[in-house]
Design an enzyme around this catalytic site. Structure first.
Site, PDB file in Angstrom:
ATOM      1  N   ASP A  39       0.800  -1.243   0.000  1.00 19.90           N
ATOM      2  CA  ASP A  39       0.000   0.000   0.000  1.00 19.90           C
ATOM      3  C   ASP A  39       0.829   1.288   0.000  1.00 19.90           C
ATOM      4  OD1 ASP A  39      -2.261  -1.575   0.053  1.00 19.90           O
ATOM      5  OD2 ASP A  39      -2.382  -1.561   2.247  1.00 19.90           O
ATOM      6  N   HIS A 246      29.255  10.051  -4.700  1.00 21.71           N
ATOM      7  CA  HIS A 246      27.793   9.915  -4.584  1.00 21.71           C
ATOM      8  C   HIS A 246      27.388   9.593  -3.139  1.00 21.71           C
ATOM      9  CE1 HIS A 246      27.108   9.128  -9.168  1.00 21.71           C
ATOM     10  NE2 HIS A 246      27.346  10.387  -8.880  1.00 21.71           N
ATOM     11  N   ASP A 263      25.675  19.119  -2.194  1.00 17.85           N
ATOM     12  CA  ASP A 263      25.264  19.103  -3.608  1.00 17.85           C
ATOM     13  C   ASP A 263      23.762  18.862  -3.590  1.00 17.85           C
ATOM     14  OD1 ASP A 263      24.748  18.570  -6.286  1.00 17.85           O
ATOM     15  OD2 ASP A 263      26.480  17.250  -6.549  1.00 17.85           O
ATOM     16  N   ASP A 274      21.106  22.412  -9.867  1.00 18.67           N
ATOM     17  CA  ASP A 274      22.124  21.446  -9.441  1.00 18.67           C
ATOM     18  C   ASP A 274      23.307  22.275  -8.931  1.00 18.67           C
ATOM     19  OD1 ASP A 274      23.873  19.376  -9.098  1.00 18.67           O
ATOM     20  OD2 ASP A 274      24.042  18.844 -11.215  1.00 18.67           O
ATOM     21  N   HIS A 353      35.799  12.908 -12.154  1.00 20.03           N
ATOM     22  CA  HIS A 353      34.538  13.108 -12.896  1.00 20.03           C
ATOM     23  C   HIS A 353      34.690  14.207 -13.942  1.00 20.03           C
ATOM     24  CE1 HIS A 353      33.516  16.752 -10.542  1.00 20.03           C
ATOM     25  NE2 HIS A 353      33.835  16.085  -9.449  1.00 20.03           N
ATOM     26  N   HIS A 357      27.468  18.766 -17.128  1.00 18.67           N
ATOM     27  CA  HIS A 357      26.484  18.015 -17.915  1.00 18.67           C
ATOM     28  C   HIS A 357      25.340  18.952 -18.237  1.00 18.67           C
ATOM     29  CE1 HIS A 357      24.308  17.969 -14.101  1.00 18.67           C
ATOM     30  NE2 HIS A 357      25.449  17.619 -13.541  1.00 18.67           N
ATOM     31  N   HIS A 364      20.833  15.196 -15.146  1.00 15.07           N
ATOM     32  CA  HIS A 364      21.751  14.903 -16.257  1.00 15.07           C
ATOM     33  C   HIS A 364      20.851  14.879 -17.487  1.00 15.07           C
ATOM     34  CE1 HIS A 364      25.028  12.972 -13.510  1.00 15.07           C
ATOM     35  NE2 HIS A 364      24.754  14.221 -13.205  1.00 15.07           N
ATOM     36  N   GLU A 387      31.282  22.212 -12.808  1.00 12.20           N
ATOM     37  CA  GLU A 387      31.435  21.661 -11.464  1.00 12.20           C
ATOM     38  C   GLU A 387      32.766  20.968 -11.223  1.00 12.20           C
ATOM     39  OE1 GLU A 387      29.032  18.093 -10.696  1.00 12.20           O
ATOM     40  OE2 GLU A 387      27.972  18.501 -12.565  1.00 12.20           O
ATOM     41  N   TYR A 391      39.493  15.841  -4.843  1.00 10.32           N
ATOM     42  CA  TYR A 391      39.194  14.906  -3.755  1.00 10.32           C
ATOM     43  C   TYR A 391      40.455  14.103  -3.466  1.00 10.32           C
ATOM     44  CZ  TYR A 391      34.886  16.032  -6.217  1.00 10.32           C
ATOM     45  OH  TYR A 391      33.891  16.704  -6.877  1.00 10.32           O
ATOM     46  N   ARG A 409      34.060  20.562  -4.076  1.00  8.90           N
ATOM     47  CA  ARG A 409      33.464  20.744  -5.406  1.00  8.90           C
ATOM     48  C   ARG A 409      32.691  22.057  -5.368  1.00  8.90           C
ATOM     49  NH1 ARG A 409      31.327  16.234  -5.951  1.00  8.90           N
ATOM     50  NH2 ARG A 409      29.140  16.483  -5.402  1.00  8.90           N
ATOM     51  N   GLU A 411      29.857  24.040  -7.869  1.00  9.12           N
ATOM     52  CA  GLU A 411      29.019  23.765  -9.039  1.00  9.12           C
ATOM     53  C   GLU A 411      27.972  24.853  -9.230  1.00  9.12           C
ATOM     54  OE1 GLU A 411      26.640  20.155  -8.684  1.00  9.12           O
ATOM     55  OE2 GLU A 411      26.439  20.074 -10.867  1.00  9.12           O
TER      56      GLU A 411
HETATM   57  N1  GLY Z   1      24.183  16.319  -8.495  1.00 10.01           N
HETATM   58  C1  GLY Z   1      24.630  15.469  -9.524  1.00 10.01           C
HETATM   59  C2  GLY Z   1      25.705  16.077 -10.290  1.00 10.01           C
HETATM   60  O1  GLY Z   1      26.290  17.057  -9.867  1.00 10.01           O
HETATM   61  O2  GLY Z   1      25.983  15.662 -11.378  1.00 10.01           O
HETATM   62 MN    MN Z   2      25.981  18.270 -11.607  1.00  9.59          MN
HETATM   63 MN    MN Z   3      25.496  18.346  -8.386  1.00  8.13          MN
END
Ligand code: GLY
Ligand code: MN
Ligand code: MN
Length: 440
Positions: A39, A246, A263, A274, A353, A357, A364, A387, A391, A409, A411
Site C-alpha cells: 500500500d 555519490h 550538492d 544542481d 569526474h 552536464h 543529467h 562543477e 578529492y 566541489r 558547481e
Molecule cells: N548532483 C549530480 C551532479 O552534480 O551531477
Molecule cells: Mn551536476
Molecule cells: Mn550536483
C-alpha cells in the site's frame, strides 16, 4: 482541484516534433508507479518526455502522436489515461479521466488506458516507423511489440516485416537541449530558490549538528519556497565523506575544523537546479583548506568565463583539467611536468569526474554532446553545469597526510546567452570571504 487549463507550449512542442518526421508515429508511455511495500508507493514523478509534450501528470498514461492527412497538422495527439473511478479517487485523489484529459490537455482524442492495445493497431494506418524507447520498461515493450505485430498482420499479405522502431530520445533530446523562454524562467526560479536554500544551510550549519539536519533544512527551504520536489537526492557530506562522489547516507556528525560539501538542487515546475558548495562547518577555512579550495574556485571561475556561443563544449573540461593540474602541482599533490601530467590524465586520481552536464528537466539532461564525431559547439539557449572538484581519498597513502580526506566541489548552473552566459545560481556565494562573512 485539478488545474483546468494547460499552457499552449505543450501543443507547440508536439507540432515541432511531428514535423521532424510526418510519416512516423511517436509513442511516449508514462512512468510507472513503483511499489515500496504494501500500500505504499515511491513518490511518482511523470516521465520528463511525456511531461514535456503534454503536461499530463498521471501514471498509467500513454501519448501517441499518429500521422494524419487532416489539414494544418502532421499528427493527431492521442492520450490514453486512467478512467474516472470514484472509489479509487477517495484513496488516491482526483483523476482527470477520459473527458477531463481531452478538454484540459488539448488532445485530438483521449481513450481509457485499457484500450491501448486494441486501439493502437487500427490508429496506426500508414505509419512507416515508430519512435519508442525500447529496454526501459519490459512489460510495456511486450505490449508495444504485440501491437506492432498486430499492425503488421492487419496490412494483409504484404511480405513486409515489423516496421522499424527507433529510440525517440535523440529527436526529443535535441529539442529539450535548447531551452525556450518558459523553460528558462523555470530554471531561473529553480536556481534562485536552490541558491537561497544553500545560503540558509551555510548560515545555519554548526559543529555538532548531523548531516541529516542540514539535508532536512535544505529540503524544507526548497519545498516551502516553490520547489515541488528535489531534482535528485541531496549530498550532505562532512569532512572525508566529501571524497565519496555519490555520498548519500547523510547521517554523520559535523565536526569543527572540517569542510561540508553540499550538492543539492530543487525542482521547480519539472526543471531542476544542481548546485554544489563547500564551506567550513565552523567559522573559517584553515590555511590548508583555503589553498585547496582556491584551486577549485579558480578552475570554476575560469571555466565560466569561457562560456559563449561557438566554443567547443569539451574546451570547458580541458580547461578545468589544466587548471586543476597546475593547482595540484602547486599544492605538492602532483609532481612533474604539467603538460605531461595532463596528457597522462594524472589528475584523475584527484578529479575522477567530468566538469559538467546538460541541465533541464533531468539533472543529467538529454541532448547530444558530440556531432559528427566532434565536440558540439555551445549555442545560446543551452543550459549546463560547471562543477570542478578535487578529492584526496582518505586511504591515499601517497598523498601528504594533511590533505587526506579533503574534498571540494563548486558547481553552478549556466545558461548560454547570445553573447556569453548567465549564472542561474549566482545568488549563493563561493568567495571564501563572503562565505566566512555569512558564518560570522
Ligand atoms: N548532483 C549530480 C551532479 O552534480 O551531477
Ligand atoms: Mn551536476
Ligand atoms: Mn550536483
Amino acid at each position: 482541484m485539478l488545474p483546468a487549463n494547460i499552457p499552449a507550449y505543450f501543443k507547440k512542442r508536439r507540432e515541432i516534433l511531428g514535423k521532424k518526421e510526418p510519416q512516423a508515429a511517436f509513442f511516449f508511455p508514462s512512468n510507472r508507479e513503483l511499489i515500496r511495500n504494501d500500500d505504499v508507493h515511491y513518490d511518482f514523478r511523470q516521465d520528463s518526455n511525456l511531461h514535456y509534450l503534454t503536461g499530463f501528470p498521471e501514471p498509467e498514461s500513454f501519448l501517441a502522436l499518429l500521422p494524419t492527412s487532416e489539414a494544418g497538422k502532421t499528427h493527431r495527439s492521442i492520450l490514453f489515461v486512467r478512467k474516472k473511478n470514484p472509489e479509487r479517487e477517495i484513496w488516491d485523489g482526483e483523476r482527470y479521466g477520459v473527458e477531463g484529459a481531452l478538454s484540459t490537455f488539448g488532445m485530438d482524442a483521449t481513450y481509457p488506458i485499457e484500450e491501448l492495445d486494441a486501439r493502437l493497431p487500427e490508429l496506426m494506418k500508414g505509419v512507416e516507423k515508430v519512435y519508442y524507447r525500447v529496454n526501459f520498461d519490459e512489460s510495456m515493450d511486450r505490449r508495444i511489440f504485440e501491437v506492432l505485430e498486430r499492425y503488421r498482420r492487419s496490412q494483409g499479405r504484404s511480405g513486409r516485416g515489423v516496421i522499424p522502431v527507433v529510440d525517440p530520445r535523440e529527436q526529443v533530446g535535441e529539442m529539450r537541449l535548447f531551452k525556450a523562454p518558459e523553460e528558462i524562467e523555470f530554471l531561473r526560479k529553480a536556481g534562485q530558490i536552490s541558491a537561497r536554500a544553500h545560503v540558509e544551510a551555510m548560515k545555519r550549519t554548526k559543529p555538532g549538528m548531523n548531516e541529516l539536519e542540514i539535508e532536512a533544512l535544505i529540503d524544507y527551504e526548497m519545498r516551502s519556497k516553490g520547489c515541488q520536489r528535489l531534482g535528485y537526492g541531496s549530498i550532505v557530506a562532512g569532512g572525508k565523506n566529501a571524497t565519496c562522489l555519490h555520498y548519500r547516507s547523510n547521517n554523520e556528525t559535523l565536526n569543527d575544523g572540517d569542510l561540508l560539501l553540499i550538492d543539492a538542487g530543487g525542482e521547480h515546475q519539472y526543471y531542476t537546479a544542481d548546485i554544489t558548495r563547500t564551506f567550513p562547518v565552523g567559522r573559517k577555512f584553515t590555511d590548508l583548506q583555503a589553498k585547496f579550495y582556491d584551486v577549485v574556485l579558480k578552475a570554476e571561475k575560469d571555466c565560466i568565463a569561457l562560456v559563449k556561443p561557438g566554443i567547443a563544449y569539451t574546451t570547458i573540461h580541458q580547461t578545468a583539467c589544466e587548471i586543476l593540474t597546475e593547482g595540484l602541482l602547486s599544492l605538492g599533490l602532483l609532481k612533474g611536468n604539467a603538460k605531461e601530467l595532463i596528457q597522462s590524465n594524472a589528475f584523475r586520481r584527484f578529479y575522477p569526474h567530468g566538469t559538467g552536464h546538460y541541465l533541464g528537466m533531468d539533472v543529467h539532461d538529454c541532448g547530444l554532446y558530440m556531432l559528427n564525431g566532434e565536440s558540439r559547439k555551445i549555442e545560446a539557449g543551452m543550459c549546463f553545469t560547471i562543477e570542478p572538484g578535487l578529492y584526496v581519498q582518505p586511504g591515499d597513502m601517497e598523498a601528504p597526510a594533511e590533505f587526506r580526506g579533503l574534498g571540494v566541489r563548486i558547481e553552478d548552473d549556466i545558461l548560454v546567452t547570445a553573447t556569453g552566459c548567465e549564472v542561474l545560481t549566482k545568488d549563493v556565494p563561493k568567495e571564501r570571504a563572503e562565505i566566512e562573512a555569512l558564518k560570522s
